[in-house]
Design a protein around this motif. Structure first.
Motif, PDB file in Angstrom:
ATOM      1  N   LYS A  82       0.826  -1.221   0.000  1.00 29.65           N
ATOM      2  CA  LYS A  82       0.000   0.000   0.000  1.00 29.65           C
ATOM      3  C   LYS A  82       0.859   1.270   0.000  1.00 29.65           C
ATOM      4  O   LYS A  82       0.353   2.354   0.244  1.00 29.65           O
ATOM      5  CB  LYS A  82      -0.930  -0.019   1.220  1.00 29.65           C
ATOM      6  CG  LYS A  82      -1.936  -1.169   1.146  1.00 29.65           C
ATOM      7  CD  LYS A  82      -2.850  -1.240   2.338  1.00 29.65           C
ATOM      8  CE  LYS A  82      -4.010  -0.274   2.215  1.00 29.65           C
ATOM      9  NZ  LYS A  82      -5.027  -0.521   3.268  1.00 29.65           N
TER      10      LYS A  82
ATOM     11  N   LYS B 204       3.370   4.295  -1.666  1.00 27.62           N
ATOM     12  CA  LYS B 204       3.216   5.099  -2.893  1.00 27.62           C
ATOM     13  C   LYS B 204       3.996   4.526  -4.065  1.00 27.62           C
ATOM     14  O   LYS B 204       3.531   4.532  -5.185  1.00 27.62           O
ATOM     15  CB  LYS B 204       3.718   6.517  -2.625  1.00 27.62           C
ATOM     16  CG  LYS B 204       2.685   7.441  -2.034  1.00 27.62           C
ATOM     17  CD  LYS B 204       3.300   8.821  -1.976  1.00 27.62           C
ATOM     18  CE  LYS B 204       2.507   9.745  -1.071  1.00 27.62           C
ATOM     19  NZ  LYS B 204       3.294  10.943  -0.779  1.00 27.62           N
TER      20      LYS B 204
ATOM     21  N   PHE C  37      -6.162  -2.118  -3.044  1.00 31.68           N
ATOM     22  CA  PHE C  37      -5.564  -0.777  -3.122  1.00 31.68           C
ATOM     23  C   PHE C  37      -4.949  -0.541  -4.501  1.00 31.68           C
ATOM     24  O   PHE C  37      -5.181   0.479  -5.142  1.00 31.68           O
ATOM     25  CB  PHE C  37      -4.501  -0.637  -2.021  1.00 31.68           C
ATOM     26  CG  PHE C  37      -3.710   0.641  -2.097  1.00 31.68           C
ATOM     27  CD1 PHE C  37      -4.275   1.846  -1.685  1.00 31.68           C
ATOM     28  CD2 PHE C  37      -2.410   0.658  -2.603  1.00 31.68           C
ATOM     29  CE1 PHE C  37      -3.544   3.033  -1.762  1.00 31.68           C
ATOM     30  CE2 PHE C  37      -1.688   1.839  -2.693  1.00 31.68           C
ATOM     31  CZ  PHE C  37      -2.257   3.041  -2.270  1.00 31.68           C
TER      32      PHE C  37
ATOM     33  N   ASP D 110      -6.537   2.266  -6.733  1.00 34.59           N
ATOM     34  CA  ASP D 110      -5.771   3.504  -6.558  1.00 34.59           C
ATOM     35  C   ASP D 110      -5.657   4.273  -7.875  1.00 34.59           C
ATOM     36  O   ASP D 110      -5.239   3.733  -8.892  1.00 34.59           O
ATOM     37  CB  ASP D 110      -4.371   3.132  -6.037  1.00 34.59           C
ATOM     38  CG  ASP D 110      -3.517   4.375  -5.836  1.00 34.59           C
ATOM     39  OD1 ASP D 110      -4.099   5.423  -5.521  1.00 34.59           O
ATOM     40  OD2 ASP D 110      -2.287   4.286  -6.012  1.00 34.59           O
TER      41      ASP D 110
ATOM     42  N   SER E  28      -2.221   4.383  -9.666  1.00 35.11           N
ATOM     43  CA  SER E  28      -1.606   3.154 -10.210  1.00 35.11           C
ATOM     44  C   SER E  28      -1.483   3.230 -11.727  1.00 35.11           C
ATOM     45  O   SER E  28      -2.433   3.611 -12.406  1.00 35.11           O
ATOM     46  CB  SER E  28      -2.468   1.933  -9.866  1.00 35.11           C
ATOM     47  OG  SER E  28      -2.315   1.605  -8.515  1.00 35.11           O
TER      48      SER E  28
END
Length: 1229
Positions: free
Chosen positions: A444, A446, A482, A486, A489
């Motif tokens: 999870k 960055k 995630f 996200d 991504s």
């Protein structure tokens, strides 16, 4: 013509003399003309063109200069040697000029000329002379130039020349070395770097003396350690040389490694980085010599992979928790800044250590258990690495470790009780919790690169150890969701996540995912709607797997799937309907929807029929029809009994039409689909629909494609069972094709079994037109009407006859009597008698034929027949009839073997058949008598008889291994070599590729039998090699622990023994006989087999020594070693690369051999086959990465290209390889 060119030369020269645009155009014209093969210049034109071109290199217009340089390449091949020398002289002078532009363009010119010089192998002297000219100028420029840019250019050109034409410069190697060594201490790092590159190319071709001089110099300088800066350069140089010519530096490693280990402890990060790079190149390029140092190299790597002096990892856990609770992004930002230390290059040391570890892991499969003990925990603890690039390399090293752990093919690793192969897997299993603990929070973060690394590692883990993540799904799901949801991504991030999820779903039980379906499904469905086709395609694949997980139909499941149908169905339907999407997405949407209907069709209510209608549309489309047929096959086999009636009326004729298409995969899939439809939807199909399919079938039954025939006949069998009424409509043409197939020499295995099942189903339908008598008549007709059939066809007919008789037991006695009459009748041809005996054999194996009193007499009389085929068939019949009634026939057979020496061979064959076809428990009462009888014949002088006795002994041993194996072992000390060879061969017949009760006992004593590899008798050694080969091929676990003892004996058998070669005079000719050839051949066959099953336990360099010998041996052995070489190129390319010089020579000799004029045709054919085989090995060698760096190989390649005969042979080999991948293995068992 000459005049024209002369004029043309003048014109071009005149144009070139003019300026600007005209000059550009004229140069362009020249360029075009020079590229034509037909152009020939006279001496005057040559002079003018060369002069003008060289002048244009000094032109003020850059475009004209560039064109002029381009013209130099084609010009080299068109002008005389002295003109090329003029060009080179001018370019070298210009390179030393003050004008930068002129220098640059001249160095490009020199590189162009060098690249166009013909290779030395073509026999041209021009290359050598021109190279010498350039080299003298370059070494001068490098040695005395104050201007660094000139030095750099000169080093660059020298490298180019050494890499392409190093061999031509032999006489200059010494002066090149003298010129390059001082550059390693140049104040400019760029100069040092290029000098290292040039030295790397030099060591490929230089002599042993020059290489030693270089290494001595490097060692001396490393010991002196004048300054850290130069020491770094020398270590880089050692690494560079090792990368280029690892095989040469190996012998100096003993002196080099202690120095590099010593420098690892100097406090200089860059120096340490270069040390680890050197270690990495030693591990990859000198695997044998580095072996004793692996523990110390690994210890250093493990020490420095954690080397991060400016960062404190201790408070990490607390920090992570704080971050999670406060979720403060700003705070995270600050903490990053605190550590931004630009001078900190310790990460380079960690990265180099990680790469070195990866090299160790990927090249040392034998140390796997040690890796899991020490290396695996250390790497896992470093997954927290803060530097992204280093983390990527740590992941990469761990993935290499997982790849090494992948279990090999299951048949090779049949469990031998000790389960040695499983130890690394068990150790890995115990470390899975730590891996997940180290990774799940990183899923999870960055950084996309780190997340991708985590998913790659987890994907590999789930593939290597299916089911290992079952307890950790709750920790992984948030990370998966995630990365899919996200916004930041990237596409690749999503694709990697989906591909991990797919592997995870495939390799774990459905129930572990049930608690998480609610959170997993929505992001996956969102990805189905993604605009990027690759994401959509991957998401459909995951959805298809999710459907199986949500509602597995093969076991009872309490999970309620109904709420999720509304999520799954609309997204997939939208993709299924779309016509303008990527082909892969279309296909996966069809497959995914097929799976949804198969597993959840009863929840679709009104949506089902419209969706099936779309399938009908897709069935009519040429691009999607194959995938749709497969999807319909799946739906039709669903236990939910999906209602397909609305589409069958229109769909079945379409499917029938596919059987006519010239697309094999489509035919096979369609037949499978029709088979399922007929089995599960018989009440919905009308006779007219079935008939439309029936008319297409005869054309599919042909010996040209046995597999399609087999599937078509299986479909006919289904029809015969489900629609007996339709069978009367099976056109006579379909039956005629099947009979044609039965009489084909190619029929065996699956297709034959399909025909047998079909005939049995056919007689049971009791259709008058094709009853028992009619089928029997059609089957045997060609034999009775004296049509010549292949031997295999008699066996096929006999099996079909036996199958018919077992389906109609009332008809059987009459058939048996008929066959016995056929055998007795003096009018019967040998073919009829053979068929009769084979049919009696097949019937007698399963039925008791004791009612036929005269059968024994008839068989024994046939043993005296004049036809070998009849004798052999009678012997086969006796054995199989005995298997059907051991009580009556076995004692009779044993008595006959004892009293009839003339018939012994045939009777022993019968005994072998009886033992092979009888179950162990029914044989048990007779074992002692048979054993005693066989032992009497162990020493028979006939090898054929001994082999049959050995096979009987081996197969009998399987009945009661605990008692009989020790008796065979005792026989090893017999005085007679014949007796010893018989028991060794007997053991060969106890080894099968499937697990057996005898395996554990065999493992304990096979070493004693293999000791006969040192037997004084040649023949005993040959059969011992055959036993070893069989064990290595079928059950390698039996011999793994014995290899260290057995291999020296095996290798010694590959040597040519002069004392076994003798000359035999045949009339006026002398003929050489080599009695050791068979044993050598057997030894090389064993070596080939070991490549498949025991590669990781061989010292590959020792192995290659013997392959080298084989390359120069007899025809048969060369053929074998060429195959081995091709295999080795794929399996251990780096070892082959090290030995290339010694391996290429015999290949070159074979490829360029000429057969004496006036030799016999066979000699020409033999030589052709040998050349083809050698050329296949060459083609395999050329696929090795970096092989083009080898001067020997480069020279051989250019020799192949320049010889028309070799070039055409090489092209045809490459075409063969492209059409058909090289067979991965050769069955030598």
């Amino acid at each position: 013509m000459i005049d024209l060119l002369h004029v043309w030369g003048h014109t071009i020269s005149a144009k070139l003399a003019r300026k600007n645009r005209a000059g550009f155009m004229a140069t362009n014209d020249l360029m075009i003309e020079l590229q034509k093969d037909s152009i020939k210049l006279d001496e005057d034109s040559e002079k003018k063109v060369v002069k003008m071109l060289l002048k244009l290199l000094e032109d003020k217009n850059g475009e004209v200069q560039n064109l002029a340089v381009k013209c130099l390449g084609p010009l080299v091949g068109k002008v005389k040697e002295y003109q090329v020398e003029t060009i080179v002289d001018t370019l070298c002078t210009n390179m030393l000029s003050d004008k930068e532009q002129l220098r640059d363009i001249s160095s490009i010119g020199l590189k162009t000329v060098i690249s166009e010089l013909p290779p030395a192998a073509t026999g041209s002297t021009m290359t050598a002379n021109v190279c010498k000219k350039i080299t003298a100028q370059l070494t001068g420029a490098i040695g005395k130039q104050e201007d660094v840019s000139v030095q750099l250019e000169a080093l660059d050109i020298l490298s180019d020349m050494l890499s392409r034409l190093g061999g031509t410069l032999c006489s200059f190697h010494s002066s090149i070395l003298t010129c390059l060594l001082p550059q390693l201490t140049s104040p400019r790092l760029a100069v040092r770097k290029r000098a290292i590159i040039a030295l790397g190319h030099l060591v490929l071709t230089c002599s042993g003396n020059i290489f030693s001089e270089l290494t001595e110099h490097l060692l001396a300088e490393l010991k002196r350690n004048e300054s850290t800066s130069t020491t770094r350069t020398y270590i880089q140089c050692v690494a560079g040389i090792s990368r280029q010519a690892g095989h040469r530096i190996g012998e100096h490693l003993e002196k080099i490694i202690p120095l590099i280990v010593q420098y690892c402890n100097v406090d200089d990060d860059e120096l340490r980085e270069f040390c680890f790079q050197a270690f990495e190149s030693f591990v990859r390029r000198c695997p044998k010599e580095i072996d004793p140092h692996i523990p110390s190299v690994m210890a250093l790597c493990l020490k420095y992979i954690t080397f991060d002096p400016n960062y404190n990892y201790d408070n990490e856990e607390e920090e992570e928790e704080m971050m999670e609770t406060e979720n403060g992004e700003d705070e995270e930002q600050e903490s990053d800044d605190e550590y931004s230390d630009d001078d900190d290059i310790s990460w380079k040391v960690r990265r180099a250590a990680a790469k070195c570890l990866e090299a160790v892991v990927s090249s040392r499969h034998d140390l796997l258990q040690d890796f899991y003990r020490t290396l695996s925990p250390a790497l896992i603890s470093r997954f927290k690495e803060r530097e992204e690039n280093v983390k990527a390399d740590i992941f990469s090293a761990y993935i290499s470790l997982l790849k090494q752990t992948l279990p090999t093919q299951s048949w090779l690793h049949t469990s031998d009780g000790s389960g040695k192969g499983d130890v690394p897997l068990t150790m890995l299993q115990n470390q899975v919790p730590n891996i997940v603990k180290a990774l799940h929070k990183q899923l999870k973060i960055k950084s996309i690169k780190s997340r991708q690394g985590c998913f790659s590692l987890l994907t590999e883990l789930a593939s290597v150890l299916p089911g290992c993540l079952a307890d950790h799904i709750p920790a992984l799901v948030p990370g998966i969701v995630f990365s899919l949801a996200d916004k930041t991504s990237s596409s690749n991030m999503r694709i990697d996540t989906l591909s991990f999820l797919h592997v995870l779903l495939c390799n774990h039980k459905p129930e572990v995912f049930h608690p998480h379906i609610k959170s997993l499904l929505p992001p996956v469905v969102t990805c189905i709607g993604d605009p990027f086709y690759k994401i959509t395609s991957e998401a459909l694949l995951v959805t298809q797997q999710l459907v199986k997980v949500i509602r597995p139909l093969d076991k009872s499941c309490t999970f309620d799937a109904k709420p999720y149908v509304k999520d799954l169905f609309p997204g997939t339907l939208k993709r299924l309907k779309a016509a303008d999407i990527d082909q892969e997405v279309k296909e996966r949407a069809i497959s995914c929807m097929g799976q949804i209907i198969y597993n959840l069709g009863d929840h679709l209510s009104t949506d089902l029929q419209p969706t099936l209608k779309i399938f009908l549309e897709r069935l009519k489309n040429e691009i999607t029809r194959l995938t749709t047929v497969k999807a319909l096959t799946l739906i039709a086999s669903s236990p939910l009994k999906i209602d397909l009636r609305p589409i069958l009326g229109e769909g079945l004729p379409i499917l029938a039409s596919f059987l006519r298409k010239n697309q094999r995969a489509l035919k096979l899939s369609t037949l499978t689909a029709l088979d399922i439809l007929v089995k599960n939807y018989s009440d919905s199909l009308k006779p007219a629909m079935i008939e439309s399919v029936l008319t297409e079938l005869p054309a599919l039954i042909t010996e040209n494609d046995m597999h399609v025939s087999q599937v078509a006949i299986m479909f006919l069998t289904t029809l015969a069972k489900v629609y007996p009424s339709c069978i009367s409509k099976i056109s006579s043409s379909a039956l005629a094709e099947i009979f044609q197939l039965v009489h084909s020499p190619l029929l065996q295995g699956g297709a034959l079994n399909a025909i047998i099942a079909f005939f049995q189903a056919l007689v049971l339908t009791q259709t008058v037109a094709v009853g028992y008598a009619e089928l029997l008549k059609q089957l045997t007709a060609p034999v009775y009407s004296s049509v010549a059939l292949h031997k295999q066809a008699y066996h096929s007919v006999a099996k079909c006859v036996a199958a018919l008789s077992s389906a109609c037991p009332k008809e059987a006695p009459a058939t048996v009597s008929q066959f016995i009459q056929d055998v007795k009748s003096p009018k019967s041809s040998p073919a009829v008698q053979v068929l009769a005996f084979l049919s009696l054999a097949e019937m007698g194996r399963t039925t008791n034929l004791s009612a036929q009193r005269e059968l024994k007499t008839v068989i024994l009389e046939a043993f005296a027949s004049t036809s070998e085929e009849v004798k052999s068939a009678a012997s086969y019949a006796l054995g199989n009839v005995s298997a059907g009634n051991l009580k009556e026939y076995l004692p009779f057979m044993l008595k006959e073997i004892g009293s009839q020496p003339k018939r012994q061979y045939l009777l022993l064959h019968s005994l072998k058949e009886a033992i092979s076809s009888s179950p162990a428990d029914s044989l048990a009462p007779y074992v002692e008598d048979i054993w005693a009888l066989l032992f009497k014949h162990c020493e028979c002088s006939e090898e054929g008889t001994r082999n049959v006795v050995a096979e009987c002994l081996g197969k009998l041993t399987l009945v009661n291994p605990a008692e009989l194996l020790p008796q065979l072992r005792k026989q090893l000390s017999a005085d007679s070599p014949h007796a010893r060879s018989t028991v060794v061969t007997a053991i060969k017949f106890t080894i099968a590729d499937q697990p057996q009760p005898i395996d554990a006992l065999l493992k304990g004593c096979i070493g004693d039998f293999l000791q006969t590899l040192q037997d004084p008798d040649l023949n005993v050694r040959r059969v011992a090699l055959a036993l070893f080969n069989s064990a290595a091929h079928n059950k390698p676990s039996l011999i793994w622990d014995l290899l260290s003892v057995v291999l020296p004996s095996l290798y010694s058998e590959t040597k040519v023994r002069r004392e076994l070669i003798r000359e035999v005079e045949m009339g006026p000719f002398k003929h050489t006989v080599d009695e050791g050839l068979d044993v050598r051949k057997a030894a090389f066959e064993c070596m080939y087999t070991l490549l498949e099953s025991c590669l990781d336990r061989l010292d590959i360099y020792e192995y290659l020594n013997h392959v080298e010998d084989g390359l120069k041996d007899h025809y048969d052995i060369r053929m074998l070693t060429f195959l081995m070489l091709a295999r080795l190129s794929t399996l251990c390319p780096s070892a082959v690369l090290q030995r290339l010089e010694r391996l290429v020579e015999p290949l070159r000799a074979t490829c360029s051999t000429k057969v004496k004029a006036g030799s016999v045709k066979q000699e020409f054919e033999k030589q052709d086959e040998l050349k083809r085989s050698a050329m296949r090995a060459v083609a395999a060698l050329l696929t090795i990465p970096e092989v083009e760096k080898s001067p020997v190989m480069a020279e051989f390649s250019s020799q192949i290209r320049s010889s028309p005969e070799m070039a055409s042979l090489f092209e045809s080999i490459q075409k063969d390889c492209a059409a058909l991948p090289i067979s991965e293995s050769m069955d030598m068992s």
